[in-house]
Design a protein around this motif. Sequence first.
Motif, short mmCIF file in Angstrom:
data_model
loop_
_atom_site.label_atom_id
_atom_site.label_comp_id
_atom_site.label_asym_id
_atom_site.label_seq_id
_atom_site.Cartn_x
_atom_site.Cartn_y
_atom_site.Cartn_z
N GLY A 34 1.16 -0.81 -18.40
CA GLY A 34 2.19 -1.43 -17.59
C GLY A 34 3.07 -0.46 -16.84
O GLY A 34 4.05 -0.87 -16.22
N VAL A 35 2.73 0.80 -16.85
CA VAL A 35 3.53 1.80 -16.13
C VAL A 35 3.58 1.47 -14.63
O VAL A 35 4.61 1.60 -13.98
CB VAL A 35 2.94 3.22 -16.36
N CYS A 36 2.44 1.00 -14.12
CA CYS A 36 2.37 0.67 -12.69
C CYS A 36 3.34 -0.45 -12.34
O CYS A 36 3.91 -0.46 -11.25
CB CYS A 36 0.95 0.26 -12.33
N VAL A 37 3.52 -1.40 -13.26
CA VAL A 37 4.34 -2.58 -12.96
C VAL A 37 5.78 -2.14 -12.71
O VAL A 37 6.41 -2.56 -11.74
CB VAL A 37 4.29 -3.58 -14.12
N ALA A 38 6.27 -1.29 -13.59
CA ALA A 38 7.65 -0.83 -13.41
C ALA A 38 7.76 0.11 -12.22
O ALA A 38 8.83 0.27 -11.65
CB ALA A 38 8.13 -0.15 -14.68
N SER A 73 -5.89 6.67 -13.83
CA SER A 73 -6.53 6.54 -12.51
C SER A 73 -7.29 5.22 -12.41
O SER A 73 -8.42 5.18 -11.93
CB SER A 73 -7.49 7.69 -12.23
N ALA A 74 -6.65 4.15 -12.89
CA ALA A 74 -7.33 2.85 -12.91
C ALA A 74 -7.13 2.08 -11.61
O ALA A 74 -7.72 1.02 -11.43
CB ALA A 74 -6.81 2.03 -14.08
N ILE A 75 -6.27 2.60 -10.74
CA ILE A 75 -5.98 1.84 -9.52
C ILE A 75 -6.62 2.53 -8.33
O ILE A 75 -6.49 3.74 -8.15
CB ILE A 75 -4.46 1.69 -9.33
N GLU A 76 -7.35 1.73 -7.58
CA GLU A 76 -8.04 2.27 -6.40
C GLU A 76 -7.33 1.84 -5.13
O GLU A 76 -6.64 0.84 -5.10
CB GLU A 76 -9.47 1.73 -6.33
N ARG A 77 -7.57 2.59 -4.09
CA ARG A 77 -7.09 2.20 -2.77
C ARG A 77 -8.20 1.37 -2.13
O ARG A 77 -9.25 1.89 -1.79
CB ARG A 77 -6.80 3.44 -1.92
N ASP A 78 -7.95 0.08 -2.00
CA ASP A 78 -8.97 -0.84 -1.51
C ASP A 78 -8.65 -1.26 -0.08
O ASP A 78 -7.51 -1.15 0.37
CB ASP A 78 -8.99 -2.06 -2.44
N ALA A 91 0.81 -1.22 0.00
CA ALA A 91 0.00 0.00 0.00
C ALA A 91 0.84 1.27 0.00
O ALA A 91 0.56 2.23 0.70
CB ALA A 91 -0.96 -0.01 1.19
N CYS A 92 1.87 1.29 -0.83
CA CYS A 92 2.68 2.52 -0.92
C CYS A 92 2.06 3.49 -1.91
O CYS A 92 2.38 4.66 -1.94
CB CYS A 92 4.10 2.16 -1.38
N TRP A 93 1.15 2.99 -2.76
CA TRP A 93 0.39 3.79 -3.75
C TRP A 93 1.27 4.37 -4.86
O TRP A 93 0.86 5.29 -5.56
CB TRP A 93 -0.41 4.92 -3.09
N ASP A 94 2.48 3.85 -5.04
CA ASP A 94 3.30 4.31 -6.17
C ASP A 94 2.58 4.06 -7.49
O ASP A 94 2.64 4.86 -8.41
CB ASP A 94 4.66 3.58 -6.18
N CYS A 95 1.91 2.92 -7.57
CA CYS A 95 1.19 2.57 -8.80
C CYS A 95 0.03 3.53 -9.03
O CYS A 95 -0.26 3.92 -10.15
CB CYS A 95 0.70 1.13 -8.74
N VAL A 96 -0.65 3.89 -7.93
CA VAL A 96 -1.81 4.79 -8.04
C VAL A 96 -1.38 6.11 -8.65
O VAL A 96 -2.02 6.65 -9.54
CB VAL A 96 -2.44 5.01 -6.64
N THR A 97 -0.22 6.62 -8.19
CA THR A 97 0.28 7.89 -8.71
C THR A 97 0.74 7.74 -10.15
O THR A 97 0.60 8.68 -10.94
CB THR A 97 1.50 8.36 -7.88
#
Lengths: 657, 152
Positions: free
Chosen positions: A629-633, A599-604, A588-594
């Motif tokens: 795939g930006v979130c993956v990297a 804005s496809a990633i939610e804080r669940d 839950a560092c939310w790097d992917c969210v940023t």
Amino acid sequence: MPRIGIFVCQCGNNIAATVDTKKVAEEMARLPGVVFACDYKFMCSSPGQDMLKQAIKDNRLDKVIVSACSPHMHEKTFRKASEAAGLNPYQCEITNIREQCSWVHHDKTKAAGTAKSIDLTRMTIERLKKNKPLKKINIPIKKKALVIGGGIAGIQAALDIAEGGREVILVEREPSIGGNMARLSETFPTMDCSQCILTPKMVEVELNEKITLYTYSEIEKVDGYIGNFIVQIRRKAKYVDEERCTGCGECIEKCPFKVESQFEMKLAKRKVIYTPFPQSVPNVPVIDAPNCPKIQKDKCGACAVVCGPKCIDFKMEDRIITEDVGAIIVATGYELMPNERFGEYGYGRIKDVISGMQFERLASSSGPTGGEIRRPSDGKTPASVVFIQCAGSRDEKKGVSYCSKVCCMYTAKHTMLYHHKVHEGQSYVFYMDIRAGGKRYEEFVRRAIEHDNAMYLRGRVSRVYEKDGKVIVQGADTLSGNQVEIEADMVVLATAIVSRTGADTVAQKLGIGYDKYKFYNEYHPKLKPVETVTAGIFLSGACMGPMDIPDSVAQGSAAAAKALSLFSSDEMMREPITAVVNKPTCNACWDCVTACPYSAIERDTVKNRDGVVVRWLAKVNDGVCQGCGVCVAACRSKAIDLKGYTDEQVYAAINAF
Amino acid sequence: MTAHGKQTEYQTGGFEPKIMAYVCNWCTYAGADLAGTSRMEYRPNVRIIKLPCTGRIDPLFIIKAFENGADGVLVSGCHPGDCHYTTGNYHARRRWIGFKNLMEFTGIDMRRLHFSWVSASEAIKWVDLINKVTDEIKQLGPFMEYKGLKGK
Ligand SMILES: Cc1cc2nc3c(=O)[nH]c(=O)nc-3n(C[C@H](O)[C@H](O)[C@H](O)COP(=O)(O)OP(=O)(O)OC[C@H]3O[C@@H](n4cnc5c(N)ncnc54)[C@H](O)[C@@H]3O)c2cc1C
Ligand code: SF4
Ligand code: SF4
Ligand code: FES
């Protein structure tokens, strides 16, 4: 062990000329997991596809590779064929040995091409071993549209969608629909009266059963994704019960307080309980709360006394309603650069310096002067009028760098209207260039010059000042090279068209892009002119940039057509290339969210049995994720992966390099 | 050498470098396809791995390529502002700036690592890039530092 089949295409001689396809197949046959390998003349031909299907069945293949042309050419073809033979389509991969090999390595000994094809196919094999079956994503579609903004563009979009048999919600910020077009007197290039062509459409909106109209309302929040948006709408308190109001207007009559009318561009006053203009749709007044003494300090209340059906309620509050829609059309239009910006042209100091939109109101038969051209200072009919074009446009330093596009045309129109109404009057136009690129537009401007006596002067105005009740305009006529000085009775500025105040906030709520002037960005300026980067959200009209009525209407219809084609099926199929979070390792560092551009990633949250939140973690919304795939990297915990391009698949390919 | 081994060699006489290219699907991959459809010609030393976007490229991919015997690595995607996913390549660029420093720190010759923007229409740029990178790495000779790391 997987049972892999390799099919190397000769593509006639296109591949075979520089790649020894037989050798590639033979080499591949030796690799562990490969149980079948062959080469073939034309894999994409129907015998080729049949061969592929047959080989899958005969050899009980569970994964296949076609080493052939670019996947951009035939990936779909071969995946479909594999599926027909019982495979999951994502167990079929393509190796590009034509565009990126045989066609670019002309070595006739075939050494280089063959070696490269072997390597590329081997890398694909190792990657394919890690492929998991994937399922296309089904997204159900709610067949209802939301249109934001009830100017001509939004009206057109709403009517077209309703015509297509689908429900529409039209949200308009003002008490009436109509937008800027409602202010116009007559319209170029045909000179029909704006109200005469607009009002019937406004009434149609009101009467159409498929359209739900929410005026005096704004978008509060937008969630969800294409086919499945959840929109919260704020319905501002009108203090008048819309259901019961008969539109008699008694209340307006009796209201003792007046303020400046925005609709009339401050050329007239309106009551505190008001409709913006007589043909307003809906014909229901609203109370301008900040200016109402009853609401502010409980004094007055005259309107409530005279209202027959008793529909005035001073205690009314804003309401938030929620609507589910499948598509959104944004049609929030434009504003004009505030006149206050034009101190250099005397605005503010000199009463008879007005804007083009103010001139529209003077020329309008329903305007403050009943359509007679009379100047603001003393109500006299001006014997000469100077029009200054490009006020604020095409000048980065003083305004905006772009061309406002409609001013050349409406200034020509203004000179005509002026000449028709004041036969002896003389008009002058200071311009930089004449841009009259539309159908019948050039002819229109010529008519202003030749028949309506407009004097066009090419050059900039250097000074505007008042002298003995006249407005003196000094400027250059660059064509004759002379300095000119005109004693005018009135000056009209063609002020720049700018985006709506708060356009950026609206864009952020919707997740769509905008440029440095806060005009909304289309997905592609040529090929996707009404789409946005957010699937299911479309644009129309002047919210994208200066635009005239014909273009705004065309775009309203285009956006409606896009929405209707989306609504033509119950669900849409999407490629299953989406990100997925590995729950145990997400911290839950939310790097992917940023990082996610969509804005496809939610804080669940994860809750225990008692409903208490025990931890947070990222959750990808499949409907919104575009699979970049930006979130993956971005994820340092390696807790998020991209289906179809997993780390495992990529590393397998790299390891086979 | 057979297909079982590492990059397949063919007889040219001199040193033939092995170059890995990580490219995005929308711009550079399409640009490389265009070089093919236009029947241009370039050095055959490059092996392409297609990713959806440069934003998907993990710096570790680059290190892994060197570990697996690459003599040079190339990363290419859409021009800034043109990314199919709007901002993926900005993320990639930010990541690489940090990564470059790290690579320099670990002593990898930066001439072995190339970042470029090649659009779907820039076939010529792609061809020139591959030729330039290949020739440059030929000059540098084989990359040995990481060869032992894989324990293979
Ligand atoms: C002086 C002048 C003269 C002109 N003369 C002509 C002419 O003769 N012929 C011609 O073709 N064109 C003319 N035009 C151009 C014409 O006005 C525009 O092409 C047209 O009005 C654009 O329509 P629209 O629906 O895109 O925007 P708008 O008319 O601006 O309508 C947008 C609507 O959205 C509403 N809205 C805004 N923000 C929100 C929000 N956040 N939520 C809900 N609702 C919102 C607004 O209240 C408004 O009702 C002229 C322009 C000017 C300035
Ligand atoms: S970046 Fe990784 S660890 Fe951080 S929230 Fe996203 S998935 Fe979880
Ligand atoms: S793959 Fe791209 S679009 Fe999907 S969640 Fe990750 S960053 Fe967002
Ligand atoms: S899609 Fe090419 S860089 Fe993002």
